[in-house]
Design an enzyme around this catalytic site. Structure first.
Site, PDB file in Angstrom:
ATOM      1  N   GLU A 174       6.234  -2.696   0.560  1.00  0.00           N
ATOM      2  CA  GLU A 174       5.821  -3.961   1.153  1.00  0.00           C
ATOM      3  C   GLU A 174       6.211  -5.195   0.365  1.00  0.00           C
ATOM      4  O   GLU A 174       5.536  -6.236   0.460  1.00  0.00           O
ATOM      5  CB  GLU A 174       4.295  -3.955   1.338  1.00  0.00           C
ATOM      6  CG  GLU A 174       3.477  -4.055   0.049  1.00  0.00           C
ATOM      7  CD  GLU A 174       3.081  -2.719  -0.534  1.00  0.00           C
ATOM      8  OE1 GLU A 174       2.148  -2.664  -1.348  1.00  0.00           O
ATOM      9  OE2 GLU A 174       3.713  -1.702  -0.172  1.00  0.00           O
ATOM     10  N   GLU A 191       3.421  -1.695   6.447  1.00  0.00           N
ATOM     11  CA  GLU A 191       4.033  -2.554   5.426  1.00  0.00           C
ATOM     12  C   GLU A 191       3.840  -4.032   5.762  1.00  0.00           C
ATOM     13  O   GLU A 191       3.616  -4.855   4.868  1.00  0.00           O
ATOM     14  CB  GLU A 191       5.515  -2.221   5.276  1.00  0.00           C
ATOM     15  CG  GLU A 191       5.810  -0.762   4.950  1.00  0.00           C
ATOM     16  CD  GLU A 191       5.045  -0.231   3.754  1.00  0.00           C
ATOM     17  OE1 GLU A 191       4.729  -1.009   2.828  1.00  0.00           O
ATOM     18  OE2 GLU A 191       4.734   0.980   3.748  1.00  0.00           O
TER      19      GLU A 191
END
Length: 864
Positions: free
Chosen positions: A270, A304
């Site tokens: 992420e 994410e």
């Protein structure tokens, strides 16, 4: 154990705030595969609580230090100390600028942590502690800084240069080189840093936030894959809108980018504004991706993206708090998927993962609390306990507070801790303050390992009933005694005559036992417990076969209907293999098959497909105390064969009804139709209709149908198995991701021949030992799914697998450590196999030079 010096654990109790903070960072990269030069300029300040003479100690690994300058003055080598893991500078002021130049070798980085190469592309993976392999830094999550990054590279090799934030400058440098400069306005920890450089094509779209920000969306892939990105962008836009509507969270940069990478240890990462994904979770087309692939892409893209708030804007203070960002974000992505698809079926899939991955972890030597007390390397704690159990803890909070108070608590948490590094206590405190709840006992879910078992006693005279619940948790490593937990147990009572619901609610267990009384009943009740799986516990609740079949057909909670069916599948398979006592299991099986046939007409075809699916042999094995793998495999095969023969006409009718192809769309409705059709086909193969599967594989217009038919044959002993596998490989040998399916199917060769098949695959042109996806497809599938071949009585499967793990450890310690967790429940094996696997594990543990990752896992596995 090995005789070299053992690593020392890192303990939560030793946490100390950093002596220094970094306000801003300027990074300059001169990319080169063999030797990349990284120059950093950092503005430091001493923390208020730090000692005035505390030295500056930076993390750094696998780096070549070139120069150091303090406030513009070059430091001689006598002015600092450098070793394999640290750069230490004494006598620094309270505020100063530090400039460091160092070099790293991306091409030689096979650990895939830090800056490395994937198919000629530069990319990074910094979580958890990879940034220290890029530059000397305070590489810890409670140090947040603003970054400006300038990247220079050969323009022909790397026409695309990316980093976090917004692009603020780019241009040519002459001599075939160019640059790009990125600025991230949001402070972030080093683990969220990202860089990509390569020959990539962008597929673009736009999203307008609710406040009017026009966000550019870009998915970067290798040029030949641009036709496989549309679904990823669609998922991203739906996730952005959903997060605004459901959690009030809006995106905060001008661009959101995703990059697909073939060599990646995880599913995705992420990094702020620049997510780096395993290509398996980006690339999809009807011809190359199954419905399961599409569903995984949807969930991981959402996960994410949701991290932008639950992980990035509010990060974790230290790595012991990992479940704070991961558990919360898994819960968020699960809720998103439930809103996009069938909520009951999504809940079924969530719990199936919990049962198959997290419950075994909680029951074995690798058990640990969602927030552990210590670790040797945090890489080993990206576990089902941190992720899936962490999500279940958040789900219980929502159940206890109710939807409105839970949303208010989430808003409070984000408002209080935006731009900071938080703890589990901060999160629970926000739940208490906004929800008006006392969660003192509930906190034990974060600090205690193990799965509570609830024993239910239900007594009724037909007019009144009493439900008594008692909880107990077995000892786990380093936690021999357990206290009660705060557990929400949902229930429903049904009339045994009318089938109507008589009562429903939630019992909150705060002490070791709880009682609920029911009065004025008009008929004898049947009790359904853990509706929607309200808590991650096991349930000991005696039900007759009649009661189980009643609930399987009439429980209004569709998850509970599936859970009863799943447990019947399990008990029948184990009884058929002699692993469980079940009176008249053959008669029970006949009644079960009849009830199962009635579910084929369910309005929710995805639910019908789940009911039709028998647990895998590996899942069945986890329910055995003295495991004989061959008996489990034989019992499962016999039950599936009998069910298939009993329902053959119904299965053929269902298959024929759903067989007509229509243009493929990755919708939940169509996916449900295909799941039921292919579930029927898988059973029909057991009933001798293997030619039907080969015909479907040949004529399939999409990968879902082609893969399902090929897999059904690959996991059987049909004479058509080899032909189906050869046909599939001949067609798809040039598609990197599709071939991974074929590798996994080859590994599932029936009987003990699977070991020879795996040996051949390691030398096959389709296998790449440096690609984690391929290693997992072959070695991971072998150890986790092919029970007979891996658990050969002569121990050859164990020796082979652990020898391969040792070789992988030298290249990629994270991957090796994750692979060896496949044997976490080795003590469940019958004595001959248990002794053989124990001996193989001991040989691995005594090997000199194993990584800290592998040392930690093997030490725990062997600990008495």
């Amino acid at each position: 154990m090995r005789t070299d010096v053992a690593p020392q654990p890192i303990r939560l109790s030793d946490y100390k705030a950093p002596d220094f903070q970094i306000d801003s960072v300027e990074l300059h990269f001169a990319l080169d595969p063999g030797r990349t030069i990284v120059s950093s300029k950092m503005a430091f300040r001493r923390s208020a609580a730090a000692a005035p003479d505390a030295p500056l100690v930076l993390n750094g690994e696998a780096l070549d230090l070139i120069s150091v300058a303090l406030d513009g003055e070059a430091l001689s080598s006598g002015r600092y100390a450098v070793d394999e893991k640290h750069l230490t500078i004494a006598r620094v002021g309270d505020a100063f600028t530090l400039e460091i130049k160092s070099a790293c070798a991306p091409e030689a980085n096979t650990a895939l942590s830090g800056l490395y190469m994937s198919n000629g592309m530069f990319c990074t993976q910094c979580e958890a502690e990879g940034f220290r392999r890029i530059a000397y830094f305070l590489d810890r999550p409670d140090v947040l800084a603003r970054y400006v990054v300038r990247i220079e590279a050969d323009k022909s090799a790397c026409p695309v240069l990316l980093s976090n934030g917004n692009l603020e400058a780019f241009g040519d440098l002459g001599e075939g080189r160019h640059f790009a400069q990125w600025r991230d306005p949001h402070p972030k920890p080093s683990y969220l840093f990202a860089l990509v450089g390569g020959d990539l094509a962008a597929v673009e779209d736009r999203f307008v936030t609710r406040s009017g920000r026009n966000v550019a969306l870009k998915v970067f892939v290798q040029p030949q894959n641009t036709d496989k990105c549309a679904y990823t962008l669609d998922c991203l836009k739906r996730a952005m809108r959903w997060d605004e509507e459901t959690f009030g969270r809006e995106y905060d940069l001008d661009v959101f980018m995703i990059v697909a990478v073939d060599h990646f240890n995880f599913g995705a990462m992420e990094n702020k504004g620049l997510n780096i994904f395993n290509s398996a979770y980006v690339l999809a087309s009807p011809e190359t991706a199954t419905d399961a692939d599409y569903e995984a892409i949807e969930a991981i893209v959402a996960h994410e993206y949701f991290h932008n708030w639950s992980g990035n804007r509010v990060t974790c203070r230290d790595w012991f708090q990992l479940c704070l960002k991961e558990g919360f974000t898994v819960f968020r992505d699960q809720e998103f998927s439930s809103d996009m698809r069938s909520r009951p079926v999504q809940r079924i899939k969530q719990v199936r993962r919990l049962w198959s991955q997290q419950f075994p972890e909680d029951a074995g030597p690798l058990a640990h609390p969602p927030r552990p007390e210590q670790y040797y390397t945090i890489d080993n704690f990206y576990t089902p306990t941190v992720y899936e159990k962490g999500a279940e803890i958040v789900r219980m909070l929502k159940t206890l507070l109710g939807p409105e108070k839970f949303r208010a608590a989430c808003d409070l948490y984000f408002a209080r801790h935006d731009g900071t590094a938080a703890t589990v206590e901060d999160f629970v405190r926000a739940m208490e303050d906004a929800g008006g709840a006392d969660l003192g006992i509930f906190r034990r879910w974060y600090t205690d390992a193990g799965t509570p078992k609830i024993r239910a006693e239900f007594v009724s005279d037909g007019r009144a009933a009493t439900l008594t619940l008692r909880q107990v948790t077995a000892p786990t490593p380093n936690q021999p005694e357990k206290q009660p937990r705060h557990i929400p147990v949902s229930y429903a009572l049904y009339g045994s005559r009318s089938g109507g619901k008589l009562a429903a609610g939630v019992v909150e267990m705060i002490e070791g036992a709880a009682t609920r009384r029911f009065e004025d009943l008009d008929e004898a009740p049947i009790l359904s417990l853990l509706n929607g799986f309200s808590a991650p516990v096991t349930l000991d609740h005696d039900l007759s076969l009649d009661e189980r079949l009643f609930l399987a057909a009439r429980d209004e909670d569709l998850f509970s209907r599936w859970a009863v069916t799943e447990n019947l599948w399990r008990d029948l398979c184990l009884a058929a293999g002699g692993a469980k006592a079940m009176p008249d299991w053959e008669g029970a099986l006949a009644r079960f098959a009849q009830a199962l046939g009635q579910s084929l007409d369910s309005a929710d075809q995805s639910l019908a497909a789940e009911l039709l699916r028998c647990p895998s042999a590996a899942d069945l094995a986890r329910n055995c105390d003295k495991l004989d793998p061959s008996a489990v495999v034989a019992g499962r095969k016999e039950v599936r064969r009998r069910v298939a023969l009993s329902l053959k006409a119904d299965l053929l009718a269902t298959y024929t009804r759903l067989r007509p192809n229509r243009p493929f769309e990755p919708t939940a409705e169509q996916a449900g139709e295909r799941a039921l059709k292919n579930g029927a086909l898988a059973l029909l193969v057991e009933a001798g209709e293997d030619a039907l599967a080969l015909e479907q594989a040949r004529r399939a217009a999409n990968m879902t149908d082609e893969a399902a038919a090929t897999a059904a044959l690959a996991m059987s002993d049909s004479d058509l198995r080899a032909e189906a596998l050869e046909r599939f490989y001949a067609r798809w040998r040039h598609d990197l991701l599709v071939v991974n399916k074929w590798l996994a199917w080859r590994v599932m060769a029936p009987g003990e021949q699977g070991l020879a098949e795996v040996r051949r695959l390691l030398a096959h042109e389709a296998f790449d030992p440096k690609n984690p996806n391929k290693v997992r497809a072959v070695l991971g599938t072998f150890a986790r799914e092919n029970l007979e071949a891996f658990h050969r009585a002569d121990g050859a499967g164990y020796d082979f697998f652990l020898n391969e793990v040792r070789g992988i450890d030298a290249r990629n310690p994270q991957l090796a450590a994750r692979l060896v967790t496949a044997v976490e429940n080795w003590r469940q094996l019958e004595p001959i196999r248990r002794d053989a696997l124990s001996a193989s594990l001991l040989r691995l543990a005594e090997t000199r030079g194993v990584s800290t990752n592998l040392f930690e896992i093997t030490a725990k596995l062997l600990k008495a």
